[in-house]
Design an enzyme around this catalytic site. Structure first.
Site, PDB file in Angstrom:
ATOM      1  CG  ASP A   9      24.955   3.069  -2.404  1.00 59.47           C
ATOM      2  OD1 ASP A   9      26.239   3.639  -1.857  1.00 59.47           O
ATOM      3  OD2 ASP A   9      24.389   1.475  -2.430  1.00 59.47           O
ATOM      4  CB  SER A  10      26.900   4.404  -5.843  1.00 58.66           C
ATOM      5  OG  SER A  10      26.483   2.923  -5.992  1.00 58.66           O
ATOM      6  CE1 TYR A  41      28.381   8.191  -7.751  1.00 57.87           C
ATOM      7  CE2 TYR A  41      29.279   7.181  -5.628  1.00 57.87           C
ATOM      8  CZ  TYR A  41      28.200   8.197  -6.204  1.00 57.87           C
ATOM      9  OH  TYR A  41      27.586   8.885  -6.320  1.00 57.87           O
ATOM     10  CB  CYS A  73      28.031   4.402  -0.762  1.00 54.53           C
ATOM     11  SG  CYS A  73      29.385   4.463  -1.907  1.00 54.53           S
ATOM     12  CG  ASN A  74      32.216   0.646   2.905  1.00 60.50           C
ATOM     13  OD1 ASN A  74      33.083   0.904   3.414  1.00 60.50           O
ATOM     14  ND2 ASN A  74      31.512   0.097   2.195  1.00 60.50           N
ATOM     15  CB  THR A  75      33.253   4.259  -3.077  1.00 57.24           C
ATOM     16  OG1 THR A  75      34.238   2.755  -3.656  1.00 57.24           O
ATOM     17  CG2 THR A  75      34.019   5.551  -4.066  1.00 57.24           C
ATOM     18  CB  CYS A 184      30.701  -3.430  -1.347  1.00 56.86           C
ATOM     19  SG  CYS A 184      29.532  -2.215  -2.716  1.00 56.86           S
TER      20      CYS A 184
END
Length: 262
Positions: A9-10, A41, A73-75, A184
């Site tokens: 993840d970020s 992000y 992470c969705n992004t 998120c």
């Protein structure tokens, strides 16, 4: 230790997925990597993010000898899953907002997607809603400040109740709302605090359980050795952060080592 499942993840949001994985597969060998040097992000150009996500994940897979990569992470999932699957020889499990189960759960047909601006505005989200929630009303609520609140909370700092209330205030204007998608992976870490300031009783749903079920399918049903919490390794692109070390320690990970994006 057996080859771990690597969660990426970020920031610390993927720790909510770690919780779901441990609930479904106690003792599963895990490793964690975060690109906290580039957090958040959502403010970065897609082309830059794509290259960076691939570079960080490829380096972390090599360092951990992972057998599965979970992009928590969705992004990152909407941007980089295809590129990661092309670069890596191991399975890659992505994250999508829990629109489908929310649509199935809702009694009123009114849902809110609480997520970052990057997630609520992506064409990928449009397609999810069209495919799985076409019969529902789906309100999109951007709540980017909650990412920083989750990072602060796990670092041992107090939450800002005013920020939480402001982020959830748009929910009060949605008539007959009964289900909120935490879109998120940072947000489930704040579930109890969010529920305490929400304008009314709603069902909260996230992707953690679905991700964990998919990982179980990928790794198979073979017995796994129990792993003590002290054996869980972690990495970060900016590891010299006491708050990050505290967050990881709270989930049984060792203090993060340095991972490079190149």
């Amino acid at each position: 230790m057996s080859r771990p499942v690597l969660v990426f993840d970020s920031g610390v949001g993927g720790l909510s997925v770690v919780t779901a994985l441990r609930q479904q597969v106690p003792g599963l060998p895990l490793a964690y990597v975060c690109d906290n040097a580039a957090l958040p992000y959502g403010t970065k150009p897609d082309s830059w993010l794509l290259r960076r996500i691939v570079d960080v994940c490829v380096a972390a897979v090599a360092a951990s000898d992972a057998r599965v990569l979970v992009v928590a992470c969705n992004t990152a999932s909407t941007l980089a899953l295809e590129a990661l699957r092309e670069r890596l020889a191991i399975p890659v499990v992505g994250t999508v907002p829990a629109i489908k189960p929310a649509a199935q759960l809702s009694r009123t047909g009114v849902i809110a997607l609480l997520a970052t601006t990057a997630t609520v505005t992506r064409p990928y989200t449009d397609r999810l809603i069209e495919e799985f929630a076409g019969h529902c009303t789906v309100a999109r609520v951007a709540a980017d400040p909650l990412v920083a609140q989750a990072e602060r909370w796990l670092a041992g700092e107090p939450l800002d109740a005013r920020v939480l209330a402001e982020c959830l205030a748009p929910l009060a204007a949605i008539a007959r709302l009964d289900t909120v998608v935490l879109g998120c992976t940072h947000f489930p870490l704040l579930r109890e605090s969010l529920a305490a300031v929400a304008p009314g009783p709603v069902h909260w749903i996230d992707s953690g359980d679905a991700i964990a079920r998919r990982v179980v399918q990928v790794v198979g049903e073979v017995p796994l050795p129990m792993v003590s919490s002290g054996a869980f390794l972690s990495w970060a692109t900016a590891p010299d952060n006491p708050g990050l070390a505290r967050a990881f320690s709270g989930f049984g990970f060792q203090p993060p080592g340095k991972i490079s994006e190149k």
